[in-house]
Design an enzyme around this catalytic site. Structure first.
Site, PDB file in Angstrom:
ATOM      1  N   PHE A  69       0.733  -1.014  -2.404  1.00  0.00           N
ATOM      2  CA  PHE A  69       1.709  -0.564  -1.543  1.00  0.00           C
ATOM      3  C   PHE A  69       1.899   1.092  -1.504  1.00  0.00           C
ATOM      4  CE2 PHE A  69       5.142  -2.285   1.797  1.00  0.00           C
ATOM      5  CZ  PHE A  69       4.079  -2.987   2.356  1.00  0.00           C
ATOM      6  N   GLN A 113      13.945   7.847   6.970  1.00  0.00           N
ATOM      7  CA  GLN A 113      12.520   7.680   6.935  1.00  0.00           C
ATOM      8  C   GLN A 113      11.842   7.645   8.190  1.00  0.00           C
ATOM      9  OE1 GLN A 113      10.542   4.245   4.776  1.00  0.00           O
ATOM     10  NE2 GLN A 113      10.470   5.732   3.270  1.00  0.00           N
ATOM     11  N   HIS A 149       8.351   6.219   9.416  1.00  0.00           N
ATOM     12  CA  HIS A 149       7.462   5.390   8.915  1.00  0.00           C
ATOM     13  C   HIS A 149       6.117   6.168   9.624  1.00  0.00           C
ATOM     14  CE1 HIS A 149       4.703   2.170   8.089  1.00  0.00           C
ATOM     15  NE2 HIS A 149       5.784   1.583   7.358  1.00  0.00           N
ATOM     16  N   LEU A 201       6.753  -1.284  14.514  1.00  0.00           N
ATOM     17  CA  LEU A 201       6.128  -1.130  13.254  1.00  0.00           C
ATOM     18  C   LEU A 201       4.833  -1.911  13.188  1.00  0.00           C
ATOM     19  CD1 LEU A 201       6.479   0.075  10.121  1.00  0.00           C
ATOM     20  CD2 LEU A 201       7.307  -2.177   9.594  1.00  0.00           C
ATOM     21  N   GLU A 244       2.999  -1.134   6.702  1.00  0.00           N
ATOM     22  CA  GLU A 244       2.046  -0.501   5.834  1.00  0.00           C
ATOM     23  C   GLU A 244       0.993  -1.343   5.072  1.00  0.00           C
ATOM     24  OE1 GLU A 244       3.523   1.704   1.689  1.00  0.00           O
ATOM     25  OE2 GLU A 244       4.510   2.113   3.521  1.00  0.00           O
ATOM     26  N   ARG A 263       5.368   7.686   2.023  1.00  0.00           N
ATOM     27  CA  ARG A 263       5.589   7.892   3.460  1.00  0.00           C
ATOM     28  C   ARG A 263       5.826   9.033   4.161  1.00  0.00           C
ATOM     29  NH1 ARG A 263       8.643   2.009   4.304  1.00  0.00           N
ATOM     30  NH2 ARG A 263       7.027   0.621   3.982  1.00  0.00           N
ATOM     31  N   HIS A 313      12.536   4.543  11.202  1.00  0.00           N
ATOM     32  CA  HIS A 313      12.191   3.267  10.356  1.00  0.00           C
ATOM     33  C   HIS A 313      13.386   2.856   9.278  1.00  0.00           C
ATOM     34  CE1 HIS A 313      10.383  -0.199   8.798  1.00  0.00           C
ATOM     35  NE2 HIS A 313      10.167   0.193   7.389  1.00  0.00           N
ATOM     36  N   ARG A 335      12.297   6.262   0.719  1.00  0.00           N
ATOM     37  CA  ARG A 335      12.257   4.888   0.066  1.00  0.00           C
ATOM     38  C   ARG A 335      10.775   4.644  -0.253  1.00  0.00           C
ATOM     39  NH1 ARG A 335      11.129  -0.160   2.280  1.00  0.00           N
ATOM     40  NH2 ARG A 335      11.307   0.736   4.518  1.00  0.00           N
TER      41      ARG A 335
END
Length: 598
Positions: free
Chosen positions: A135, A249, A251, A271, A274, A305, A369, A403
Site C-alpha cells: 500500500f 485527505q 484520495h 473510491l 488504493e 496519498r 476521503h 493518513r
C-alpha cells in the site's frame, strides 16, 4: 435486542418521549462501535446498547476496500510494529500523537489474528497464511486484505462475533444531542427514524463511533447520509474539544465520470481502491505519459496519498487531464483472471458500466476521503468531557497531517479494544440524568426538533446541503490560500442564515434527516476553514499555495472549542516525541521499493 424502555408523556407542551436506561451507549454501528461492544461483552459488561442510523451491518466500514494494516510479516519478516509506527509518523508529517500511533501499531498483529479466529474472509497465501499487499508509502507489505472487499468482510466478522455474545443493538435511530453539562456526559437525545418517536438515553458512558466529516465536500467517497461530521459536532456541542480539523485527505483515485450520463453520474467521486495501485496499477495523463515519474521517481504511484493527489490535480490544472476531468488508471498489463481474483468488486463495478479493466483504463481524479482530525481524546479515547468517548474516524490523533492507507480499519479495531477495556474497568450502571439536564437540554432539543419538522421555509434542504459541499470544495479543497479560505468563511455565515429558513419535511422524511446533518456539517466546515486559515504552512493534506513549505514551528496541533455566544476559539499545543524504539526505526530510513512491482 433492545434495552428496556419507559414512556414519559410530555408536560407543559413538551413532546412525549421514551427513556432507555443503559450503562454504555455506543453511537455508531460500524467497526469501531462493534469492536468496542465486543470488548465490553467479553469482559462481562452486558448492559450495552449499540445504535445505528441504518440497518444493522449497513455502515461505512463496508466501503473500505483495500486492506487493514498490521506487521504480521507474512512476506517481509523484517517488518515490525515499530517500522509500522515510523511509516505512520512519516505519512502524518509528524503531527500524529506518537502514543496513539504506538497503541495501534503494537496491537494490530493480534487484532488481525483475532479477526482470523472470528472467521474473517482474508485472502491467503499458498501456505494458508493471511496475505499482505503493498500500500502507498509503506516500507513493507503489511496490508492484510480480503480481495477488495476488506471492510465488508471485517464488519461481517465483527457483527457475527457481537451476535454470538448477544450484544444488544437498535437500528434506524438518529442522535441529535449528547446530554452533558460540559463536564460529564449523561446520555443522549434522538429519534426513531421509522416512527418519529423521541428517545432519551440515560447512559453512564457514551461512545461516539459515527465516522468522520469528508462528506462536507461535493466530491467524496461516502454516501450522502454519512460522514457528515455528526460525531465531531455532537462532541463539540457537548463541550469536548476538536483537533486537526484542517487536515482532510483527498484520495488520489475517485471515479471521474461524465456527470451528464445518468448511468455514470451516481459514481462521481466514488473510491477506486488504493489496492488497484497496490496490485500494480499505473497512472497516465491524457497525453499517454506516466507522469508520476516526474513527481516521485522512486515510489511512483505508491507514494503518499497527498503527493499522488496533488500530482493528479496538477496534471489536470495544466491541461493534461481527460475529457471527464481526470487521469487514467491502467491495470491492463494484468490478466483478467488476476484482476477478478485480487480486485473482484472493482472488476464487477466497472464491468457493469461496460469497462473491462484488463483491456482498458479507468478515469480517476482526487476525491475527499477521510478526516484526519476529529475529537481530541486521551490515550483511552476519552474526551475532556468525563464519560464521553470518541473512537475510529470520529477521534483525532493517530493520523496527523495525512493518513497511511490501511490504517483506518486498523484504528477502529485497535481503539475499539482499548476503549472497551477502559470502560469495562470503570462502568458503574446507567447513572441518572440530572433533572436540570432534562429540563435545560433534552426537552428544549425535542421542542426544537418538533419545530423543525414540517417547517415551511424559503430554501430547499438539498439545495443548502449541496451549496455547503460546493463551498468547501471551492474554498478548502486540495489547494488553499488565505483569501479563498476567508471568503469561504463569509459564505458559510450566509449559508447558516439560509439553513435557518429551510423547507423541511416531517420527522420521518429524508429532508428532516439531511436538515439535521446540515447543522453538523456547518460545525465541521467552520473548524476546517478556521484551522486552514490559522495553519500558515503546507503539511500533508493541507496545502497552502501562499505558504508552500513546511514550517518547523508549526509542529503543533490546533484545538477547537466552543466559546461564548456560539463562537469557536482555538489554541495550539506541541506534538509529543516518539519512543526510542520508533525513533530507531525512523533513523533506519525504511522506504517502500516500488519497483518490486515492475
Amino acid at each position: 435486542m433492545n434495552a428496556p424502555e419507559t414512556t414519559e408523556t410530555g408536560s407543559s407542551g413538551d413532546p412525549g418521549y421514551d427513556t432507555v436506561d443503559v450503562s454504555v451507549l455506543v453511537i455508531g454501528a460500524g467497526a469501531a462501535g462493534a469492536r468496542t461492544a465486543i470488548e465490553l461483552a467479553e469482559r462481562g459488561i452486558n448492559d450495552v446498547l449499540v445504535l445505528g442510523k441504518r440497518s444493522h451491518g449497513d455502515a461505512h466500514t463496508t466501503w473500505a476496500r483495500g486492506g487493514i494494516n498490521g506487521a504480521l510479516g507474512t512476506h517481509d519478516p523484517e517488518d515490525s510494529w515499530a517500522v509500522h509506527a515510523a511509516d505512520t509518523l512519516n505519512e502524518g508529517h509528524f503531527l500524529n500523537d506518537p502514543g496513539k500511533v504506538e497503541t495501534v501499531t503494537k496491537q494490530m498483529p493480534d487484532r488481525l489474528r483475532e479477526l482470523d479466529e472470528w472467521e474473517m474472509d482474508f485472502s491467503r497465501t499458498e501456505d494458508g497464511s493471511i496475505d499482505q499487499r503493498f500500500f502507498g508509502a509503506q516500507s513493507f507489505r503489511r496490508t492484510a486484505f480480503a480481495g477488495d472487499h476488506t471492510g465488508e468482510s471485517m464488519l461481517n466478522a465483527l457483527i457475527d462475533r457481537a451476535q454470538e455474545l448477544s450484544v444488544p443493538y437498535r437500528e434506524n435511530v438518529m442522535i441529535t444531542s449528547v446530554l452533558s453539562d460540559g463536564d460529564r456526559a449523561y446520555g443522549a437525545v434522538g429519534f426513531d427514524m421509522d416512527t418519529g418517536d423521541y428517545l432519551v438515553f440515560n447512559a453512564g458512558t457514551v461512545v461516539l463511533a459515527t465516522g468522520g466529516y469528508a462528506a462536507v465536500y461535493n466530491r467524496h467517497t461516502s454516501r450522502e447520509d454519512e460522514n457528515n461530521g455528526d460525531g465531531p459536532a455532537l462532541a463539540y456541542n457537548a463541550g469536548a474539544e476538536l483537533m486537526d480539523m484542517e487536515f482532510v485527505q483527498f484520495h488520489p483515485t475517485g471515479m471521474a465520470v461524465n456527470e451528464s450520463d445518468p448511468e455514470w453520474e451516481p459514481w462521481s467521486g466514488r473510491l477506486v481502491t488504493e489496492a488497484v495501485r497496490g496490485e500494480g496499477g499505473r497512472l497516465y495523463n491524457a497525453e499517454g505519459e506516466r507522469f508520476m515519474k516526474r513527481y516521485s521517481p522512486d515510489q511512483m504511484e505508491l507514494d503518499a496519498r497527498d503527493i499522488v493527489a496533488r500530482a493528479i490535480a496538477q496534471e489536470i490544472a495544466e491541461g493534461r487531464g481527460t475529457e471527464n476531468g481526470g487521469v487514467y488508471l491502467d491495470l491492463s498489463h494484468k490478466s483478467e483472471s488476476f484482476i477478478r481474483e485480487r480486485l473482484p468488486r472493482m472488476h464487477e463495478r466497472f464491468d457493469s458500466l461496460g469497462v473491462e479493466m484488463a483491456s482498458e483504463p479507468v478515469e480517476v481524479a482526487p476525491t475527499a476521503h477521510y478526516g484526519m482530525g476529529g475529537v481530541a481524546v486521551d490515550e483511552y479515547g476519552e474526551t475532556s468531557v468525563s464519560s464521553l468517548f470518541a473512537i475510529g474516524e470520529t477521534m483525532a490523533g493517530v493520523h496527523g497531517a495525512n493518513r497511511l492507507g490501511g490504517n483506518s480499519l486498523a484504528e477502529t479495531v485497535a481503539f475499539g479494544a482499548v476503549t472497551g477495556k477502559r470502560i469495562a474497568e470503570q462502568v458503574d450502571g446507567p447513572g441518572r440524568i440530572p433533572g436540570q439536564i432534562v429540563d435545560d437540554i433534552a426537552k428544549p432539543q425535542m421542542r426544537d426538533l418538533t419545530t423543525l419538522a414540517g417547517r415551511d421555509g424559503t430554501y430547499g434542504v438539498m439545495s443548502v446541503f449541496t451549496d455547503l459541499q460546493d463551498l468547501m470544495w471551492e474554498h478548502a479543497g486540495i489547494l488553499r490560500d488565505e483569501d479563498s479560505l476567508r471568503a469561504g468563511l463569509d459564505e458559510l455565515d450566509a449559508l447558516r442564515e439560509k439553513a435557518s429558513d429551510m423547507d423541511v419535511g416531517p420527522i420521518t422524511s429524508d429532508s428532516f434527516e439531511f436538515a439535521i446533518d446540515i447543522g453538523f456539517m456547518l460545525t465541521a466546515a467552520r473548524a476546517v476553514l478556521r484551522g486552514a486559515i490559522q495553519r500558515t504552512e503546507s503539511r500533508g493534506a493541507h496545502h497552502r499555495t501562499d505558504y508552500p513549505d513546511i514550517d518547523s514551528d508549526w509542529r503543533r496541533n490546533i484545538y477547537f472549542e466552543r466559546a461564548d455566544v456560539g463562537g469557536m476559539s482555538t489554541h495550539t499545543e506541541a506534538v509529543g516525541t516518539p519512543s526510542e524504539a520508533v525513533q530507531d526505526a525512523l533513523d533506519e530510513g525504511y522506504e517502500l521499493d516500488y519497483h518490486q512491482l515492475e
